[in-house]
Design a protein around this motif. Structure first.
Motif, PDB file in Angstrom:
ATOM      1  N   LEU A  18       4.370   3.139  -4.843  1.00  0.00           N
ATOM      2  CA  LEU A  18       3.892   1.538  -5.380  1.00  0.00           C
ATOM      3  C   LEU A  18       5.340   1.090  -5.930  1.00  0.00           C
ATOM      4  CD1 LEU A  18      -0.002   1.693  -6.173  1.00  0.00           C
ATOM      5  CD2 LEU A  18       1.605   0.838  -4.369  1.00  0.00           C
ATOM      6  N   LEU A  19       5.512   2.542  -6.628  1.00  0.00           N
ATOM      7  CA  LEU A  19       6.623   1.548  -7.352  1.00  0.00           C
ATOM      8  C   LEU A  19       8.196   1.492  -6.581  1.00  0.00           C
ATOM      9  CD1 LEU A  19       8.015   1.860 -11.072  1.00  0.00           C
ATOM     10  CD2 LEU A  19       9.018   4.358  -9.839  1.00  0.00           C
ATOM     11  N   LEU A  32       0.435  -1.177  -0.464  1.00  0.00           N
ATOM     12  CA  LEU A  32      -0.233   0.092  -0.041  1.00  0.00           C
ATOM     13  C   LEU A  32       1.648   1.444   0.202  1.00  0.00           C
ATOM     14  CD1 LEU A  32      -2.682  -1.331   3.072  1.00  0.00           C
ATOM     15  CD2 LEU A  32      -3.091  -1.118   0.084  1.00  0.00           C
ATOM     16  N   ALA A  33       0.277   2.074  -0.636  1.00  0.00           N
ATOM     17  CA  ALA A  33       1.460   3.687  -1.191  1.00  0.00           C
ATOM     18  C   ALA A  33      -0.082   4.696  -0.497  1.00  0.00           C
ATOM     19  CB  ALA A  33       2.034   3.984  -1.601  1.00  0.00           C
ATOM     20  N   ASP A  34       0.078   6.183   0.067  1.00  0.00           N
ATOM     21  CA  ASP A  34      -0.354   7.162  -0.619  1.00  0.00           C
ATOM     22  C   ASP A  34      -0.722   7.583  -2.062  1.00  0.00           C
ATOM     23  OD1 ASP A  34      -1.005   6.649   2.048  1.00  0.00           O
ATOM     24  OD2 ASP A  34       0.184   8.608   2.551  1.00  0.00           O
ATOM     25  N   GLY A  35       0.648   7.192  -2.409  1.00  0.00           N
ATOM     26  CA  GLY A  35       0.814   7.761  -4.101  1.00  0.00           C
ATOM     27  C   GLY A  35       1.350   6.361  -4.587  1.00  0.00           C
ATOM     28  N   PRO A  36       0.580   6.719  -5.757  1.00  0.00           N
ATOM     29  CA  PRO A  36       1.670   5.605  -6.949  1.00  0.00           C
ATOM     30  C   PRO A  36       3.819   5.276  -7.008  1.00  0.00           C
ATOM     31  CG  PRO A  36       1.080   7.913  -8.071  1.00  0.00           C
ATOM     32  CD  PRO A  36       0.728   8.089  -6.915  1.00  0.00           C
ATOM     33  N   ALA A  37       4.188   6.726  -6.578  1.00  0.00           N
ATOM     34  CA  ALA A  37       5.410   6.573  -6.550  1.00  0.00           C
ATOM     35  C   ALA A  37       5.622   5.187  -5.139  1.00  0.00           C
ATOM     36  CB  ALA A  37       6.688   8.118  -6.244  1.00  0.00           C
TER      37      ALA A  37
END
Lengths: 731, 731
Positions: B147-148, B140-145
């Motif tokens: 997730l990357l 999980l992440a707040d932003g797509p970076a």
């Protein structure tokens, strides 16, 4: 000199006044005679003299030129009749071939005396006779090249040529070939620049990847060369790179164009060629010198060269040296390599200059048994007698590489059955790079007058001229014989002063003059050069001018030696650039140039007893003189011996105190040179452009000399721990 | 790897097997999410997994992507219905934004826990959370970076990510900016090559005078950077030459093209700019930073940069350093210089990295009072508090210049009111130039964990991240705050192995990982790198592979140190190239890098008591620790003190015996490294191309280590006269 003009070097207009203000008769024919006439006409035009030119034998119809030379723009005395010419009336100078008929009285008298004393036709291609009789100066030569050289001799003599009577004076070059090698490239190397080890800008021959557009500059250069007796040049670097290799084949037209400009000044073109050319240019699978296809390729290629340049001089080859290809790559000897090229040149009268500068440049510094100084002798002495008659082995004057101080190469005494040329370096690679004043005439004079067998004769110069070993004696005043001679690496570039440092022109001048006659006194040559270049007679204070230039230049080689590497040890320069000090710069490199300094002592043991045995390559007495520190000259001590810092020199000083003293003294003397020159410039006695350039260089020389002083002294103080006896500042 | 292919570094296909063979659900939107999906699709395609991609909030119509990602070429499970997704049935991995709704059960459980423990939205732009619940791995992440970065973390974990349950693990980068500086030029310098201090071929960004035609290579590079957490690069040399200066203006399109390739991997482009640009590019009469016209020029120029590259990072400036222009030329301070550029960048959110590498490179070696080590502190400490908020002072980790051993720069402790970035050198300029194995992770770890104030906190890493001085604490597990961070000079070029020496890839890898989290153990990072790069699990003898690579690399920095310059003295390298030994190479130069070895001792006295006073630039306790030879660590002794060769170290050895021992030992250890690797290669456990390249480099490393050993030992034996206690061979 103003603006972008090129400095006239030692041929300013003013130097032509004595000749140019006279009434002159020329009796000679042919292209070189045209050059003489053109020079005289130009001088007469500027200084008010007159010129009359007639063929040597006007009664015959087979000469191309009759009557007044059509090239001449002088006020030629075309109204004089033949009778007055024969009487010599109205001429101050008669310049004539010995084959000329109906010479004016004084000239006929001199000719008769020549016939009596040396014999008409024995002056050789380049010799000349000078005399003054009954108020007429007479210049005679068997061929027009002699008249050309004689003319420049008259310019050197100046008013002295037109004063009191002069007895007959016979002039010959001692060596037949007096050559400059240009290490010029067509392409500009990003590190080395266009001229390898050049300190005077770009090439005067090549620009923008091809032949220069400024052939006038080449013409001016040829004229300078003729005036000092140089009669051969190579126009490309001995390291023959890819582009320059093509000068031999598809870029031959460029070489022919240069030859066309040099020819009117009796300068022949030679080419540096790559040993690998049959592969690289010819597409052959090998460059093996014994391969028939290779031999055919060289023969055919050379034939084409002569078709384009009938008076082509020959090839210069650096083989198996510092990465250049050579016969070793094919398991052949250097004699086999050289002779293949020689065979190709022989039908055309060309020669191969084959360089003896062959050594291992991948040496292991740990290996003290290998000695670069030995290399040339080890390689070439066994080949003596195996080289063809038109091979000239080109030997650097010292065994290492143009250091400020080296002994004479033992190869020079080791090849009695081989034509030798001695190679000097006019470009100041290791002697200040034309940023330092370093007049090299005295060094070369020392080398040329060195007697390899210890007696007073023969000298190195006599070996080079062929006189030492040849049947015909070649010595001053007699015709040269052998194929050898003197070669030097040029210091000229497209710099407006030709040589970067204006005073470095004197080195080029001295080289040419010594190549003509190695017995000339280098101080007298400096006099000649000063008179021509600065024409002190035309200045407000001629004595100050002469005195100062002498003061700055006379001892400049010894001054340079004193603040750089001491006692013949050599190198200690920045690797690569070879400028400025770096005591350990080459100490752990593959180049074979070491000093072995430790906390106790310094120097290279090259004795037979305990060292590399290099001393054994010399004949007696030198093999013994160099073997012992007791007899070895101080200035070469560290070249031959490893000694303690406390070793006492013949001078009475210890080695380390000698180092300190010479380095303090050397830098101080540069400061004096600088202040002497400043007074000259302040007095307005030299051209402002020259003055500015010389001052700038002297500033740098002083900075650099102090750097040398401090680094060398600090290095040896740190290593020896021995303080200066005079308590001077060591960092 | 075969033929001309580019080596995949630590992202070979095999490393993707654990992820690629799973059933994956992605719930995220936006360009960076597309990158995640593309990576997963590619892996699934190769390893038989499946991928389903849905927007974070499929009920809303404002996301650009719906349903199965059209970029995906995987067998995405498009038949699954929403209900099964919500249940998590059929997924091994769920990768989702914390803003996603309707997450499958296990993911929803993890999200709830995140909310409870750290709060959704507090992970920051780049952070992520990893856990494994009920057989489902949840990222999980707040932003797509985030997730990357999380995806690459999963790749690192490999099968371990899909085994037993994993507790929630929160990951944040410690520093917000993790940057690589490329010293790449557009033009190729004849001596320096295209990449200054580059040992991996030409630039991957520039070729033939312009933008590279191989943007795929840039894309592959961006992917490698993303996988180790690097998020900023400069694409041109800090020495900004004439051609490269134009990247800021008329060649901006090329920079924009690179930004377009780097952006999908969350890497922002920065530019090195020339301080003189207003004059050179803008035609202004001055570059005075306080001149209104200059300020306007920078503002307007910067506005145009952002118009072309909206996420442009900012400028890097080397000013008043080694010939580069700077504010000193206008009588301004470096704060005034930096702040002018900062003001131009501020409206756009950009930063200035202003290098503190300012010193006198025309020093007089005779002057022992000037100390280059002091220079950065002398110049910059007084300016603390004067820099704008978007200026980052970029400080080399040591006071000199990336030597094998230096103390930490005192500047790092001297600027509490300034954003600092610590600069490391991944390219091995002074550490073997990628011809020697030298794993630098341990050196950097030592630097980053150094405590400038002596207590256990804060560390250098905390100063760089801003945690040491900022209001918000930035430490592992928490969000970064300050503008500072870590910067390193890249070691990448267009070499097929990226880094010349294939094992040098580990340095790039370790830099990125340490920039993300400086507390990581460098040995563990080497484990990660080995597992990814060599995928030992896929080989016949995984243990031998792991063991050997560790044996060759683990201690390689200390090995390199042992056979090169001893006890922190530094330099002793060939001037210019900086490769191979030359003890006195820099001793008499203007560069300020001396060792002052004499017959009695060696080292630089930098004490307050008798030396340059450099020790006084440190806070206590280091100012005292370094002041006395009794407390100074052995490995830095000669950096701080001039001592006799007979000085006894803490190790119990004398200085000179330490020199002999370490140099003999170092070369011996390289021989062991070489034979260890040979066994690995002989066993066929590594790619033959890699094996061949590594062997070739190890041969050279051994040759060079022996050269270092022999030169250093000989030098000090010659100087000290003290024999080796063990009688080994010194030349």
């Amino acid at each position: 000199m103003t603006g972008d003009a090129v400095h006239p070097a030692w041929l300013p207009d003013e130097a032509w006044r004595p000749v140019g203000s006279r009434r002159v008769l020329v009796r000679a024919d042919g292209p070189l005679a045209q050059t003489v006439v053109r020079e005289l006409a130009r001088a007469a035009d500027r200084h008010g003299g007159t010129l009359r030119h007639q063929p040597a034998r006007p009664q015959q119809a087979d000469t191309g030129t009759r009557g007044s030379d059509s090239d001449s723009d002088s006020d030629s005395d075309s109204d004089s009749d033949d009778a007055s010419i024969r009487a010599g009336a109205g001429f101050d100078l008669v310049s004539a071939l010995t084959g000329a008929d109906d010479l004016p009285g004084p000239a006929a008298m001199v000719l008769a005396e020549v016939d009596r004393r040396v014999g008409r036709g024995s002056l050789g291609t380049e010799g000349f006779v000078l005399a003054r009789r009954e108020g007429v100066t007479v210049l005679l030569a068997d061929g027009p090249a002699g008249l050309l050289y004689g003319l420049f001799h008259l310019v050197r003599l100046g008013e002295a040529a037109f004063g009191a009577a002069l007895p007959i004076d016979v002039h010959h070059p001692v060596s037949a070939r007096r050559m400059l090698n240009h290490w010029d490239n067509i392409d500009t190397h990003p590190v080395m620049g266009q001229v390898e080890r050049g300190y005077s800008g770009g090439s005067i021959f090549w620009r923008d990847g091809g032949l220069t557009g400024d052939l006038d500059r080449v013409r001016a250069y040829a004229r300078l060369l003729a005036s000092i007796g140089v009669n051969a040049v190579t126009v490309n670097n001995v390291n023959v790179h890819a582009t320059e290799a093509h000068l031999l084949t598809d870029r031959l037209d460029d070489v022919a164009a240069l030859a066309g400009v040099l020819r009117p000044y009796h300068v022949r073109v030679h080419l540096s060629v790559n040993f690998n050319s049959p592969v690289a240019l010819g597409g052959l699978p090998t460059a093996d010198p014994l391969d028939p296809g290779v031999r055919t390729w060289w023969a055919e290629t050379t034939r084409r060269v002569y078709a384009a340049i009938p008076d082509f001089g020959g090839y210069v080859v650096k083989a198996d040296s510092e990465g250049q290809p050579g016969p070793f790559g094919y398991g052949r000897t250097h004699a086999e390599g050289a002779n293949t090229l020689a065979a190709a040149l022989e039908p055309h009268g060309g020669v191969v200059h084959w360089r003896a500068f062959v050594y291992n440049h991948h040496q292991d510094w740990r290996d003290r048994s290998t000695d670069r100084a030995r290399a040339a002798h080890d390689h070439f002495a066994p080949l003596d007698g195996h080289f063809a008659g038109n091979v000239v082995l080109q030997v650097k004057h010292g065994p290492i590489d143009f250091q400020t101080r080296e002994p004479v190469s033992p190869v020079i005494a080791a090849m009695p059955g081989t034509h030798l040329a001695v190679e000097l370096q006019v470009t100041q690679e290791y002697t200040g790079q034309q940023r330092h004043v370093c007049y090299l005439g005295p060094m070369w004079s020392e080398v040329l007058s060195f007697t390899p067998w210890g007696a007073t004769r023969p000298t190195v110069a006599e070996v080079a001229s062929g006189a030492a070993h040849g049947d015909e004696r070649a010595e001053p005043g007699r015709r040269p014989s052998g194929q050898g001679g003197l070669v030097a690496v040029s210091n000229v570039g497209d710099d407006p002063f030709w040589t970067g440092h204006p005073l470095a022109q004197a080195n080029l001048y001295a080289f040419g003059r010594l190549a003509w006659n190695p017995l000339l006194d280098p101080a007298a040559l400096l006099d000649e050069w000063i008179e021509l270049t600065f024409t002190p007679a035309a200045t407000a204070d001629p004595d100050l001018l002469r005195r100062t230039v002498h003061k700055v230049m006379d001892g400049s080689w010894q001054v340079y030696e004193s603040y750089t590497a001491p006692l013949g040890v050599g190198f200690m320069v920045r690797p690569g650039s070879h400028y400025g000090p770096d005591v350990d710069g080459y100490e752990y490199t593959p180049w074979g140039t070491y000093h072995f300094a430790d906390r106790d002592g310094i120097g290279v043991d090259r004795t037979r007893a305990t060292g590399t045995g290099f001393t054994g390559q010399y004949p007696k007495p030198w093999s013994d003189v160099y073997e012992s520190p007791a007899s070895c000259p101080d200035e070469l001590l560290l070249f031959f011996h490893h000694v303690p810092y406390t070793h006492v020199l013949h001078s009475g000083k210890t080695v380390v105190q000698h180092i300190y003293d010479t380095h303090f003294d050397g830098a101080d003397r540069v400061a004096l040179m600088r202040s002497s020159w400043a007074r000259l410039g302040d007095a307005g006695l030299v051209d402002p452009d020259v003055d500015a350039r010389v001052r700038e260089r002297l500033d740098e020389q002083l900075r650099c000399a102090q750097e040398w002083r401090d680094q060398i002294n600090t290095y040896f103080y740190r290593k020896s721990g021995i303080p200066d006896a005079h308590g001077r500042r060591i960092h």
